[in-house]
Design a protein around this motif. Structure first.
Motif, PDB file in Angstrom:
ATOM      1  N   LEU A 185      10.192  -1.629  14.791  1.00 30.73           N
ATOM      2  CA  LEU A 185      10.619  -1.520  13.397  1.00 30.73           C
ATOM      3  C   LEU A 185      10.346  -0.129  12.847  1.00 30.73           C
ATOM      4  N   MET A 186       9.177   0.414  13.160  1.00 35.31           N
ATOM      5  CA  MET A 186       8.845   1.759  12.680  1.00 35.31           C
ATOM      6  C   MET A 186       9.737   2.816  13.321  1.00 35.31           C
ATOM      7  N   GLN A 187      10.040   2.638  14.596  1.00 40.11           N
ATOM      8  CA  GLN A 187      10.914   3.592  15.269  1.00 40.11           C
ATOM      9  C   GLN A 187      12.322   3.555  14.680  1.00 40.11           C
ATOM     10  N   HIS A 188      12.804   2.370  14.394  1.00 39.20           N
ATOM     11  CA  HIS A 188      14.128   2.249  13.774  1.00 39.20           C
ATOM     12  C   HIS A 188      14.127   2.863  12.376  1.00 39.20           C
ATOM     13  N   HIS A 189      13.056   2.643  11.629  1.00 40.12           N
ATOM     14  CA  HIS A 189      12.956   3.228  10.288  1.00 40.12           C
ATOM     15  C   HIS A 189      12.892   4.756  10.374  1.00 40.12           C
ATOM     16  N   LEU A 190      12.174   5.251  11.358  1.00 41.47           N
ATOM     17  CA  LEU A 190      12.089   6.703  11.536  1.00 41.47           C
ATOM     18  C   LEU A 190      13.436   7.284  11.925  1.00 41.47           C
ATOM     19  N   ASP A 191      14.142   6.613  12.827  1.00 41.17           N
ATOM     20  CA  ASP A 191      15.464   7.100  13.227  1.00 41.17           C
ATOM     21  C   ASP A 191      16.455   7.055  12.066  1.00 41.17           C
ATOM     22  N   SER A 192      16.309   6.064  11.191  1.00 44.48           N
ATOM     23  CA  SER A 192      17.253   5.918  10.083  1.00 44.48           C
ATOM     24  C   SER A 192      16.996   6.927   8.974  1.00 44.48           C
ATOM     25  N   THR A 193      15.749   7.380   8.859  1.00 41.58           N
ATOM     26  CA  THR A 193      15.408   8.319   7.789  1.00 41.58           C
ATOM     27  C   THR A 193      15.329   9.764   8.254  1.00 41.58           C
ATOM     28  N   GLN A 211      11.822   0.253   3.142  1.00 34.96           N
ATOM     29  CA  GLN A 211      10.394   0.573   3.201  1.00 34.96           C
ATOM     30  C   GLN A 211       9.547  -0.662   2.946  1.00 34.96           C
ATOM     31  N   LEU A 212      10.044  -1.582   2.117  1.00 35.95           N
ATOM     32  CA  LEU A 212       9.319  -2.813   1.842  1.00 35.95           C
ATOM     33  C   LEU A 212       9.158  -3.658   3.104  1.00 35.95           C
ATOM     34  N   LEU A 213      10.209  -3.745   3.905  1.00 31.17           N
ATOM     35  CA  LEU A 213      10.124  -4.517   5.154  1.00 31.17           C
ATOM     36  C   LEU A 213       9.090  -3.922   6.088  1.00 31.17           C
ATOM     37  N   VAL A 214       9.078  -2.603   6.193  1.00 29.63           N
ATOM     38  CA  VAL A 214       8.111  -1.924   7.073  1.00 29.63           C
ATOM     39  C   VAL A 214       6.694  -2.135   6.559  1.00 29.63           C
ATOM     40  N   ASP A 215       6.502  -1.995   5.253  1.00 27.23           N
ATOM     41  CA  ASP A 215       5.159  -2.138   4.673  1.00 27.23           C
ATOM     42  C   ASP A 215       4.636  -3.563   4.837  1.00 27.23           C
ATOM     43  N   GLU A 216       5.487  -4.549   4.628  1.00 27.97           N
ATOM     44  CA  GLU A 216       5.047  -5.940   4.767  1.00 27.97           C
ATOM     45  C   GLU A 216       4.638  -6.250   6.206  1.00 27.97           C
ATOM     46  N   ALA A 217       5.452  -5.832   7.145  1.00 25.48           N
ATOM     47  CA  ALA A 217       5.118  -6.085   8.546  1.00 25.48           C
ATOM     48  C   ALA A 217       3.824  -5.380   8.929  1.00 25.48           C
ATOM     49  N   THR A 218       3.615  -4.171   8.414  1.00 27.12           N
ATOM     50  CA  THR A 218       2.394  -3.424   8.724  1.00 27.12           C
ATOM     51  C   THR A 218       1.169  -4.121   8.147  1.00 27.12           C
ATOM     52  N   GLN A 219       1.259  -4.576   6.910  1.00 27.10           N
ATOM     53  CA  GLN A 219       0.130  -5.266   6.284  1.00 27.10           C
ATOM     54  C   GLN A 219      -0.202  -6.561   7.008  1.00 27.10           C
ATOM     55  N   VAL A 220       0.809  -7.340   7.331  1.00 25.87           N
ATOM     56  CA  VAL A 220       0.561  -8.609   8.025  1.00 25.87           C
ATOM     57  C   VAL A 220      -0.052  -8.358   9.400  1.00 25.87           C
ATOM     58  N   TYR A 221       0.437  -7.348  10.098  1.00 22.07           N
ATOM     59  CA  TYR A 221      -0.130  -7.029  11.420  1.00 22.07           C
ATOM     60  C   TYR A 221      -1.599  -6.643  11.300  1.00 22.07           C
ATOM     61  N   SER A 222      -1.929  -5.826  10.302  1.00 22.10           N
ATOM     62  CA  SER A 222      -3.324  -5.410  10.109  1.00 22.10           C
ATOM     63  C   SER A 222      -4.213  -6.604   9.790  1.00 22.10           C
TER      64      SER A 222
END
Length: 308
Positions: A185-193, A211-222
């Motif tokens: 997800l982060m790689q796709h977000h980086l490629d898109s931006t 950015q909300l999707l990336v932030d939510e997944a990051t928080q849940v993973y942590s």
């Protein structure tokens, strides 16, 4: 003849056109609106240049990829991580039940043996009577029955410890799978931006939801990573508390569990450890690192997007 013709002609009302049902159906507002929309879409598709059509397809692909990875991430959370955690909670509860029975079984065995020894000490038993007055113990079960039940509980306890180790390994593998999905997800977000085309991202996922999707997944993973470590500590405590007092009994001090690596202030009996682990294990306990509201909102977002 002429009079008859005039009578017939004069009695007939003026002819009016009759609308057929098919004509009425064809002119309904919904049909005409859908027909107009299809014509407009076809006209719009024809009006787009090949470059514009290519850009529109690119925007759709970016959006699909975001949601595909995001739903895949939370599918692992729901179908694997949470499911394994629920199984482990049931195993911990089973261990607590077994450890609560073992001291009682030990007490019954000791009571039966004490009574048998007391009966055996009656040297005068049967003198002058011709028969023995020795009686059986005052328990419904024999000594062999209780020992058999105790042996079964010990075997089940060993089995539950083995299952807990296996499930904990499966939970770690699920966490690793979440890490790989988050990397995607982060790689796709980086490629898109990285191309600097912010307008394209806004068109694909408006209102900053990318950015909300990336932030939510990051928080849940942590949070799940911290929760995994907490439960690894609990399982380790269950293994370390397998001592003689598990069979002999003993409550020991009950203190709050702190996950700072210092066990000197957290000494408790085998039964006390199992009871405490069973109490603090659930994801909804005060010791949990999981934000239940955040997780529920993310899961509902995935369900609504899939239904849409």
């Amino acid at each position: 003849g002429g009079g008859t013709g005039r009578a017939i002609g004069g009695g007939m009302p003026p002819s009016t056109p009759v609308k057929s049902p098919s004509a009425k159906t064809a002119s309904t507002p919904g049909s005409s609106r859908s027909f107009t929309n299809s014509k407009n879409e076809a006209a719009l598709a024809k009006s787009l240049s090949p470059q514009q059509r290519k850009e529109e397809q690119r925007i759709r692909n970016v959006e699909r990829q975001y949601w595909r990875i995001y739903r895949g991430f939370f599918a692992i959370v729901k179908d694997e991580w949470i499911d394994i955690d629920d199984q482990m909670q049931a195993v911990v509860s089973s261990i607590e039940n077994i450890r609560s029975r073992l001291p009682m079984e030990t007490d019954v065995i000791n009571a039966i043996r004490d009574e048998e020894e007391w009966e055996a000490q009656k040297e005068w038993d049967g003198y002058g009577l011709g028969y023995s007055t020795r009686r059986e113990h005052n328990f419904a079960l024999t000594l062999e029955d209780v020992q058999l039940a105790m042996g079964h509980d010990l075997a089940q306890h060993e089995k539950m410890l083995k299952v807990s180790r296996t499930l904990l390994s499966d939970l770690s593998e699920a966490q690793n799978a979440l890490g790989r999905k988050l990397d995607d997800l982060m790689q796709h977000h980086l490629d898109s931006t990285s191309c600097g085309d912010e307008e394209m991202l806004v068109m694909a996922l408006p209102s900053g939801s990318a950015q909300l999707l990336v932030d939510e997944a990051t928080q849940v993973y942590s949070q799940l990573s911290q929760e995994l470590y907490r439960k690894q500590c609990l399982v380790q405590r269950l293994f370390d508390s397998v001592t003689n007092d598990m069979i002999q009994g003993g409550d020991g001090p009950m203190k709050d569990v702190h996950f700072d690596g210092d066990r000197s202030n957290n000494v408790m009996s085998s039964k006390g450890t199992a009871s405490h682990c069973c109490t603090v294990w659930p994801r909804g306990s005060k010791y949990s690192f999981i934000d239940a509201l955040l997780l529920d909102n993310a899961l509902r977002r995935c369900e609504s997007k899939q239904a849409g």
